[in-house]
Design a protein around this motif. Structure first.
Motif, PDB file in Angstrom:
ATOM      1  N   PHE A   9       0.732  -1.257  -0.138  1.00 48.72           N
ATOM      2  CA  PHE A   9      -0.117   0.040   0.088  1.00 48.72           C
ATOM      3  C   PHE A   9       0.738   1.202  -0.123  1.00 48.72           C
ATOM      4  CE2 PHE A   9      -2.197   3.384   2.316  1.00 48.72           C
ATOM      5  CZ  PHE A   9      -3.137   3.662   1.434  1.00 48.72           C
ATOM      6  N   ALA A  10       0.530   2.078  -0.934  1.00 48.03           N
ATOM      7  CA  ALA A  10       1.186   3.454  -0.972  1.00 48.03           C
ATOM      8  C   ALA A  10       2.599   3.444  -1.402  1.00 48.03           C
ATOM      9  CB  ALA A  10       1.241   4.233   0.489  1.00 48.03           C
ATOM     10  N   GLY A  11       2.995   2.134  -1.938  1.00 48.58           N
ATOM     11  CA  GLY A  11       4.542   1.908  -2.593  1.00 48.58           C
ATOM     12  C   GLY A  11       4.253   1.600  -3.963  1.00 48.58           C
ATOM     13  N   SER A  12       5.256   1.370  -4.595  1.00 44.65           N
ATOM     14  CA  SER A  12       5.384   0.689  -6.039  1.00 44.65           C
ATOM     15  C   SER A  12       6.325  -0.468  -5.995  1.00 44.65           C
ATOM     16  CB  SER A  12       5.905   1.945  -7.052  1.00 44.65           C
ATOM     17  OG  SER A  12       7.192   2.101  -6.392  1.00 44.65           O
ATOM     18  N   ALA A  13       6.609  -0.926  -7.337  1.00 43.29           N
ATOM     19  CA  ALA A  13       7.229  -2.215  -7.425  1.00 43.29           C
ATOM     20  C   ALA A  13       8.745  -1.890  -7.641  1.00 43.29           C
ATOM     21  CB  ALA A  13       6.548  -3.058  -8.494  1.00 43.29           C
ATOM     22  N   GLY A  14       9.132  -0.617  -7.878  1.00 41.46           N
ATOM     23  CA  GLY A  14      10.495  -0.047  -8.232  1.00 41.46           C
ATOM     24  C   GLY A  14      11.683  -0.854  -7.215  1.00 41.46           C
ATOM     25  N   ARG A  15      11.251  -0.609  -5.917  1.00 39.37           N
ATOM     26  CA  ARG A  15      12.142  -1.087  -5.127  1.00 39.37           C
ATOM     27  C   ARG A  15      12.352  -2.728  -4.827  1.00 39.37           C
ATOM     28  NH1 ARG A  15      14.147   2.959  -1.661  1.00 39.37           N
ATOM     29  NH2 ARG A  15      12.710   4.874  -1.917  1.00 39.37           N
ATOM     30  N   LEU A  16      11.134  -3.256  -5.413  1.00 38.73           N
ATOM     31  CA  LEU A  16      11.166  -4.790  -5.425  1.00 38.73           C
ATOM     32  C   LEU A  16      11.739  -5.389  -6.390  1.00 38.73           C
ATOM     33  CD1 LEU A  16       7.757  -4.971  -3.787  1.00 38.73           C
ATOM     34  CD2 LEU A  16       9.697  -5.868  -2.826  1.00 38.73           C
ATOM     35  N   LEU A  17      11.756  -5.004  -7.884  1.00 35.85           N
ATOM     36  CA  LEU A  17      12.309  -5.440  -9.024  1.00 35.85           C
ATOM     37  C   LEU A  17      13.762  -5.783  -8.976  1.00 35.85           C
ATOM     38  CD1 LEU A  17      10.141  -3.651 -11.579  1.00 35.85           C
ATOM     39  CD2 LEU A  17      10.007  -6.013 -10.961  1.00 35.85           C
ATOM     40  N   ARG A  18      14.307  -4.856  -8.071  1.00 35.91           N
ATOM     41  CA  ARG A  18      15.849  -5.511  -8.196  1.00 35.91           C
ATOM     42  C   ARG A  18      16.133  -6.883  -7.598  1.00 35.91           C
ATOM     43  NH1 ARG A  18      18.118  -2.296  -2.666  1.00 35.91           N
ATOM     44  NH2 ARG A  18      19.944  -3.745  -3.038  1.00 35.91           N
ATOM     45  N   PHE A  19      15.339  -7.162  -7.050  1.00 38.15           N
ATOM     46  CA  PHE A  19      15.351  -8.569  -6.465  1.00 38.15           C
ATOM     47  C   PHE A  19      14.793  -9.721  -7.280  1.00 38.15           C
ATOM     48  CE2 PHE A  19      14.939  -5.866  -2.726  1.00 38.15           C
ATOM     49  CZ  PHE A  19      16.104  -6.090  -2.182  1.00 38.15           C
ATOM     50  N   PHE A  20      14.049  -9.198  -8.380  1.00 33.98           N
ATOM     51  CA  PHE A  20      13.106 -10.195  -9.137  1.00 33.98           C
ATOM     52  C   PHE A  20      13.451  -9.687 -10.917  1.00 33.98           C
ATOM     53  CE2 PHE A  20      11.070 -10.002  -5.151  1.00 33.98           C
ATOM     54  CZ  PHE A  20      10.997 -11.409  -5.024  1.00 33.98           C
ATOM     55  N   PRO A  21      14.711  -9.449 -11.176  1.00 38.34           N
ATOM     56  CA  PRO A  21      14.896  -9.077 -12.558  1.00 38.34           C
ATOM     57  C   PRO A  21      14.080  -9.836 -13.547  1.00 38.34           C
ATOM     58  CG  PRO A  21      16.867 -10.346 -11.821  1.00 38.34           C
ATOM     59  CD  PRO A  21      15.716 -10.064 -10.579  1.00 38.34           C
ATOM     60  N   GLY A  22      13.349  -8.932 -14.581  1.00 39.23           N
ATOM     61  CA  GLY A  22      12.489  -9.518 -15.663  1.00 39.23           C
ATOM     62  C   GLY A  22      11.010  -9.868 -15.243  1.00 39.23           C
ATOM     63  N   ALA A  23      10.744  -9.669 -13.603  1.00 39.07           N
ATOM     64  CA  ALA A  23       9.417  -9.940 -13.263  1.00 39.07           C
ATOM     65  C   ALA A  23       8.402  -8.856 -13.934  1.00 39.07           C
ATOM     66  CB  ALA A  23       9.431  -9.857 -11.845  1.00 39.07           C
ATOM     67  N   GLU A  24       7.179  -9.370 -13.838  1.00 39.80           N
ATOM     68  CA  GLU A  24       6.307  -8.418 -14.095  1.00 39.80           C
ATOM     69  C   GLU A  24       5.586  -7.741 -13.000  1.00 39.80           C
ATOM     70  OE1 GLU A  24       2.013  -8.482 -16.700  1.00 39.80           O
ATOM     71  OE2 GLU A  24       3.272 -10.238 -16.619  1.00 39.80           O
ATOM     72  N   ALA A  25       5.332  -6.296 -12.938  1.00 47.68           N
ATOM     73  CA  ALA A  25       4.834  -5.674 -11.979  1.00 47.68           C
ATOM     74  C   ALA A  25       3.782  -4.818 -11.996  1.00 47.68           C
ATOM     75  CB  ALA A  25       6.020  -4.976 -11.002  1.00 47.68           C
ATOM     76  N   PRO A  26       2.817  -5.272 -11.914  1.00 49.97           N
ATOM     77  CA  PRO A  26       1.485  -4.335 -12.119  1.00 49.97           C
ATOM     78  C   PRO A  26       1.277  -3.326 -11.132  1.00 49.97           C
ATOM     79  CG  PRO A  26       0.719  -6.517 -11.289  1.00 49.97           C
ATOM     80  CD  PRO A  26       2.193  -6.667 -11.564  1.00 49.97           C
ATOM     81  N   VAL A  27       0.758  -2.187 -11.591  1.00 50.02           N
ATOM     82  CA  VAL A  27       0.549  -1.143 -10.696  1.00 50.02           C
ATOM     83  C   VAL A  27      -0.753  -1.663 -10.004  1.00 50.02           C
ATOM     84  CG1 VAL A  27      -0.071   1.139 -10.129  1.00 50.02           C
ATOM     85  CG2 VAL A  27       1.752   0.574 -11.794  1.00 50.02           C
ATOM     86  N   LEU A  28      -1.008  -1.595  -8.812  1.00 50.70           N
ATOM     87  CA  LEU A  28      -2.235  -2.052  -8.208  1.00 50.70           C
ATOM     88  C   LEU A  28      -3.346  -1.003  -8.189  1.00 50.70           C
ATOM     89  CD1 LEU A  28      -0.651  -4.384  -5.310  1.00 50.70           C
ATOM     90  CD2 LEU A  28      -1.548  -4.924  -7.729  1.00 50.70           C
ATOM     91  N   PRO A  29      -4.503  -1.659  -8.055  1.00 49.46           N
ATOM     92  CA  PRO A  29      -5.695  -0.542  -8.422  1.00 49.46           C
ATOM     93  C   PRO A  29      -5.536   0.831  -7.221  1.00 49.46           C
ATOM     94  CG  PRO A  29      -6.604  -2.649  -8.661  1.00 49.46           C
ATOM     95  CD  PRO A  29      -5.042  -2.967  -8.046  1.00 49.46           C
ATOM     96  N   GLY A  30      -5.844   1.629  -7.406  1.00 51.30           N
ATOM     97  CA  GLY A  30      -5.749   3.066  -6.783  1.00 51.30           C
ATOM     98  C   GLY A  30      -4.480   3.560  -6.529  1.00 51.30           C
ATOM     99  N   HIS A  31      -3.571   2.937  -7.094  1.00 51.55           N
ATOM    100  CA  HIS A  31      -2.033   3.605  -6.981  1.00 51.55           C
ATOM    101  C   HIS A  31      -1.662   4.222  -8.286  1.00 51.55           C
ATOM    102  CE1 HIS A  31      -2.392   0.949  -3.705  1.00 51.55           C
ATOM    103  NE2 HIS A  31      -1.392   1.475  -3.177  1.00 51.55           N
ATOM    104  N   ALA A  32      -0.753   5.167  -8.094  1.00 49.76           N
ATOM    105  CA  ALA A  32      -0.360   5.882  -9.177  1.00 49.76           C
ATOM    106  C   ALA A  32      -1.416   6.518 -10.261  1.00 49.76           C
ATOM    107  CB  ALA A  32       0.822   5.230  -9.874  1.00 49.76           C
ATOM    108  N   ASN A  33      -1.300   5.984 -11.645  1.00 51.25           N
ATOM    109  CA  ASN A  33      -2.317   6.485 -12.587  1.00 51.25           C
ATOM    110  C   ASN A  33      -3.269   5.161 -12.783  1.00 51.25           C
ATOM    111  OD1 ASN A  33      -1.414   8.982 -12.847  1.00 51.25           O
ATOM    112  ND2 ASN A  33       0.276   8.362 -13.981  1.00 51.25           N
ATOM    113  N   ALA A  34      -3.183   4.165 -11.969  1.00 51.13           N
ATOM    114  CA  ALA A  34      -4.019   3.030 -12.195  1.00 51.13           C
ATOM    115  C   ALA A  34      -5.307   3.437 -11.808  1.00 51.13           C
ATOM    116  CB  ALA A  34      -3.728   1.819 -11.291  1.00 51.13           C
ATOM    117  N   PRO A  35      -6.651   3.028 -12.235  1.00 54.46           N
ATOM    118  CA  PRO A  35      -7.928   3.130 -12.076  1.00 54.46           C
ATOM    119  C   PRO A  35      -8.021   2.977 -10.395  1.00 54.46           C
ATOM    120  CG  PRO A  35      -7.774   1.775 -13.913  1.00 54.46           C
ATOM    121  CD  PRO A  35      -6.436   1.682 -13.493  1.00 54.46           C
TER     122      PRO A  35
END
Length: 228
Positions: A9-35
């Motif tokens: 909540f209130a975060g993003s996947a950017g800090r997590l992707l360093r641990f999971f290179p090549g992963a898919e990281a959707p923006v969850l509903p209500g976050h950033a510009n997601a619906p």
């Protein structure tokens, strides 16, 4: 193998992707510009569309993302091979406690819409569960401020712990391999994680010393070792 990374909540996947290179990281509903978030099950439906039963995936989730990842594993057992949950929970079993939490989440959403992002983030930084993250507040603040008040309020109302169904009685139905990670100093979620470990058919538990709710931020090397 496909990997799906679900942020908190209130975060993003950017800090997590360093641990999971090549992963898919959707923006969850209500976050950033997601619906805006519309309902717990709607979020699971959206995430389910990213899965392919012919290519079972690894799902990683942190905090709110861990709660959604668990719901997804129960909904789509055919499409998930392994599940990694950091600081997650199977929900609030008692209906009265769950209703009380829903009221608290709704009140916080009202405050957010009334006061704006900056005042909300100031208040959020003081949340007891996030106490161990206060030394990282300056790093995290731009990420938290990047959200829309209305969007983040919708996530509180529709994806908060008060909106999540209780999964405690059905954890034994999870077919995937499970890795549970929590910070040892996060007493609430360390206890929840131990309790979940007892209910999953096959699960490993890693309690990381000297950190709280976000091991991937507080002790990244230890987090990497826990993933392995």
């Amino acid at each position: 193998m496909k990997t799906l990374v679900l942020h908190g909540f209130a975060g993003s996947a950017g800090r997590l992707l360093r641990f999971f290179p090549g992963a898919e990281a959707p923006v969850l509903p209500g976050h950033a510009n997601a619906p805006d978030a519309t309902a717990w099950n709607d979020a699971l439906d959206q995430l389910s569309r990213l899965l392919d039963p012919g290519q079972p995936a690894t799902i990683f989730g942190y905090s709110m993302g861990a709660r959604l990842a668990l719901g997804l594993a129960l909904r789509r057992p055919d499409a998930i091979a392994s599940l990694v949950l950091e600081s997650g929970t199977a929900g609030i079993a008692d209906p009265g406690e769950r209703a009380h939490r829903k009221a608290e989440d709704d009140a916080l959403a009202d405050f957010l819409e009334r006061s704006g992002m900056e005042k909300f983030v100031e208040r959020w930084e003081q949340h007891p569960t996030l106490a161990s993250l206060r030394p990282f507040a300056a790093q995290l603040r731009p990420e938290r401020l990047a959200h829309r008040p209305g969007g983040l309020a919708s996530a509180l109302r529709k994806l908060g712990a008060g909106a999540q169904p209780s999964y405690w009685d059905v954890l034994a139905e999870v077919r995937a391999r499970v890795k549970l990670i929590a910070g040892a100093r996060d007493e609430k979620f360390a206890a929840l994680t131990r309790r979940m470990r007892e209910s999953f058919p096959r699960a490993q538990l890693a309690l990381i010393p000297d950190c709280g709710h976000a091991p991937h931020i507080e002790r990244p090397q230890a987090f990497v070792e826990a993933l392995q």
